[in-house]
Scaffold this motif. Sequence first.
Motif, PDB file in Angstrom:
ATOM      1  N   PRO A 164       0.837  -1.193   0.000  1.00 31.79           N
ATOM      2  CA  PRO A 164       0.000   0.000   0.000  1.00 31.79           C
ATOM      3  C   PRO A 164       0.875   1.246   0.000  1.00 31.79           C
ATOM      4  O   PRO A 164       1.821   1.348   0.778  1.00 31.79           O
ATOM      5  CB  PRO A 164      -0.787  -0.099   1.313  1.00 31.79           C
ATOM      6  CG  PRO A 164      -0.432  -1.399   1.924  1.00 31.79           C
ATOM      7  CD  PRO A 164       0.763  -1.948   1.248  1.00 31.79           C
ATOM      8  N   ASP A 210      13.047   2.059   5.912  1.00 29.02           N
ATOM      9  CA  ASP A 210      12.232   1.711   7.083  1.00 29.02           C
ATOM     10  C   ASP A 210      10.958   0.967   6.737  1.00 29.02           C
ATOM     11  O   ASP A 210      10.446   0.193   7.538  1.00 29.02           O
ATOM     12  CB  ASP A 210      11.849   2.987   7.848  1.00 29.02           C
ATOM     13  CG  ASP A 210      13.001   3.503   8.696  1.00 29.02           C
ATOM     14  OD1 ASP A 210      14.033   2.807   8.758  1.00 29.02           O
ATOM     15  OD2 ASP A 210      12.872   4.595   9.270  1.00 29.02           O
ATOM     16  N   VAL A 211      10.409   1.237   5.561  1.00 29.61           N
ATOM     17  CA  VAL A 211       9.071   0.713   5.260  1.00 29.61           C
ATOM     18  C   VAL A 211       9.088  -0.306   4.121  1.00 29.61           C
ATOM     19  O   VAL A 211       8.522  -1.391   4.244  1.00 29.61           O
ATOM     20  CB  VAL A 211       8.105   1.872   4.915  1.00 29.61           C
ATOM     21  CG1 VAL A 211       6.734   1.331   4.589  1.00 29.61           C
ATOM     22  CG2 VAL A 211       8.026   2.842   6.078  1.00 29.61           C
ATOM     23  N   SER A 231       0.172   4.053   1.060  1.00 29.24           N
ATOM     24  CA  SER A 231      -0.024   4.881   2.252  1.00 29.24           C
ATOM     25  C   SER A 231       1.054   4.641   3.310  1.00 29.24           C
ATOM     26  O   SER A 231       1.366   5.537   4.078  1.00 29.24           O
ATOM     27  CB  SER A 231      -1.410   4.620   2.851  1.00 29.24           C
ATOM     28  OG  SER A 231      -1.543   3.276   3.219  1.00 29.24           O
ATOM     29  N   HIS A 232       1.634   3.434   3.349  1.00 28.39           N
ATOM     30  CA  HIS A 232       2.668   3.172   4.360  1.00 28.39           C
ATOM     31  C   HIS A 232       3.855   4.101   4.164  1.00 28.39           C
ATOM     32  O   HIS A 232       4.368   4.693   5.115  1.00 28.39           O
ATOM     33  CB  HIS A 232       3.136   1.720   4.280  1.00 28.39           C
ATOM     34  CG  HIS A 232       2.091   0.748   4.745  1.00 28.39           C
ATOM     35  ND1 HIS A 232       2.339  -0.587   4.961  1.00 28.39           N
ATOM     36  CD2 HIS A 232       0.789   0.924   5.027  1.00 28.39           C
ATOM     37  CE1 HIS A 232       1.234  -1.182   5.360  1.00 28.39           C
ATOM     38  NE2 HIS A 232       0.280  -0.292   5.398  1.00 28.39           N
ATOM     39  N   ARG A 236       2.682 -11.060   5.155  1.00 27.19           N
ATOM     40  CA  ARG A 236       1.703 -10.195   5.788  1.00 27.19           C
ATOM     41  C   ARG A 236       1.729  -8.807   5.170  1.00 27.19           C
ATOM     42  O   ARG A 236       2.748  -8.313   4.779  1.00 27.19           O
ATOM     43  CB  ARG A 236       1.974 -10.121   7.285  1.00 27.19           C
ATOM     44  CG  ARG A 236       0.826  -9.520   8.058  1.00 27.19           C
ATOM     45  CD  ARG A 236       1.084  -9.551   9.536  1.00 27.19           C
ATOM     46  NE  ARG A 236       2.417  -9.110   9.860  1.00 27.19           N
ATOM     47  CZ  ARG A 236       3.275  -9.834  10.585  1.00 27.19           C
ATOM     48  NH1 ARG A 236       2.909 -10.998  11.029  1.00 27.19           N
ATOM     49  NH2 ARG A 236       4.460  -9.382  10.867  1.00 27.19           N
ATOM     50  N   PRO A 241      11.840  -3.684   4.673  1.00 24.92           N
ATOM     51  CA  PRO A 241      11.374  -4.765   5.554  1.00 24.92           C
ATOM     52  C   PRO A 241      10.213  -5.538   4.947  1.00 24.92           C
ATOM     53  O   PRO A 241      10.119  -6.753   5.102  1.00 24.92           O
ATOM     54  CB  PRO A 241      10.929  -4.033   6.820  1.00 24.92           C
ATOM     55  CG  PRO A 241      11.614  -2.724   6.777  1.00 24.92           C
ATOM     56  CD  PRO A 241      11.775  -2.369   5.332  1.00 24.92           C
TER      57      PRO A 241
END
Lengths: 260, 350
Positions: free
Chosen positions: A159, A179-180, A161-162, A260, A183
């Motif tokens: 997404p 960071d986003v 938005s993250h 996930r 990972p």
Amino acid sequence: MTGALASRALAALFWGTVAVIYLPIGIMAVFSFSAARYQILPIPEYTTEWYGRVFTDGQYTAGFVNSVLLAGSVSLVATLIGFACAYSLVNARFPGKAAFTFLILAPLAVPLLLVGIALRIWTTMLGLQPSLPLAGVGQVLYVLPLAVLNLRNRIAQLPKSHEEAAWALGASRLRAIVDVILPACRASLIATFILCFTFAFDEFVIAYFLTNFSVTLPIKIWTTLVTGFDPTINALGTMVFIFSLSLGVTAQWLLMRKVR
Amino acid sequence: MRAKSVTLRGLSKSFGDVQAVHPLDLDVQPSEFLTLLGPSGCGKTTVLRMIAGLETATTGTILVGDEDVTSQPPNRRDTSIMFQDYALFPHKSVRDNIAYGLKMQGQTAPIRAAAAEGWLARIGLSGYGDRLPAALSGGQRQRVALARALILEPGVLLLDEPLGALDAGLRRQLQIELRRLHRDVGLTFIAVTHDQEEAMTMSDRIAVMRDGRIEQLGTPQDIYDRPQTEFVARFLGRCSVIEGRAVAQEGGLVRVDTAALGPVLAIGTAMPGAIVRLALRPEALSLDDAAMAQALVTDAVFTGNAVRLALMAADGAVLELDLARGTPVPVAGGQVGLRLPPGAAILLAS
């Protein structure tokens, strides 16, 4: 009844395909334990001598080490560049994006022999000496499309938005990627590395054209076969097959695993 | 005072040939709770994203406080945004999610941990700090996202459909909580929603948007009681619309001759002789057997706290009337008299 027939035909086709692919390898594995110098049936006596020879012959181990180093560096570089390409393909809007995508993915469609010859001619024109690092550069070109395709699919799933949330909280573009995005792509990155590794590890044509003396394992196998059959090759081939197969299965498992 | 004003001047956005937002002006006061309300595709989210810096403005300027941030990237603006999907980082613990903004500021780990614990307690999630977002319920995630956005005390908090992902019961409860939180932190909140009840409950002012323009701006009461257009009247609550001819101005009211209800004194001003449209809220009309205006009852629907009558006026206009519980309900097919107090009808801009 026709349904049952069709499914039986499909099953036969499936197992037939599997047999065509794996039977020769299976035969090779069987003969790798045969004490005879030639591949004859019935097998006169079983031995593990050929396996021992693989390890005592310095050329095989040197080739293995060369191949692992080469494939390792190639996959590392290809995964990093591939991630950068994939990220910009998903996120950036720029003119000629379609052409850029095509150019990155095109090496998949070009016969490897042509790529090898072209690279050889080109590097010679540039005055570069054939060497292992040069072969590495060529192989990066070869596996990069795989890396880009794998990682692009994963990044496109995330997404937006993250990343935007990270920016709004003060992260720079690069920081948000670290960071986003990274990972979230961890499993895909590992899988991509392994996939590139197996392709680079087995790669023969580019390595053959772009190296001179420091030989990789596939080249060593090929020269051995050309100069006369040696049963050691059966043992070596079996080991290489198991090595590559386990890497490939691991990569697939990582890619298929529910993330996930 | 941390809270900042937001000033939009001539702000517009086009995506290719599509004009998502027409040039608009908007002044949001410090500490105000302003809601952009409108149907999907009206451009409200695009306005919010431009204030956050997630979309670049095609034309116009954006001021946060006194600072022109129009060309600033999102991480350099004194704004924070909460997304409809919350956008919690799935691989980070709840604590690390909340403290992320402080980490970007370069605060030390002890300071971050203490601040995160403070916010966890404040949102009633003490002891949840080590969990991953996936282990929280929807309502809990919403609160974590709020805490994460507020920990930096941004001059302006932007909320994109803040309650959109929750079910109805929880949503009503959280509207009140969000309102209280806004009062407590005293920051400027700008929210986007398509839910008129949500907008009315939470906001100091509402900007109703339609097709990339602000159709009306005002307090919830203003907008409900004095809608300027039929779109606004219908978007905020139920209403019936009837036509008539303006006769004369009488004080603040205008006398309108209608075929449906006879002479009506409506709020607004109009040139005598003009054909005008009037909006009637269901609670404006009441039953009165002695009244001149007559209508046919076509249906009676129980809505919980009232009975809603569907009526057909003499000229065929469809009207709605809310009948308080306990009042005898007329049978469908019968005639009733209708009374409309002066000032209960609203003149709409044509």
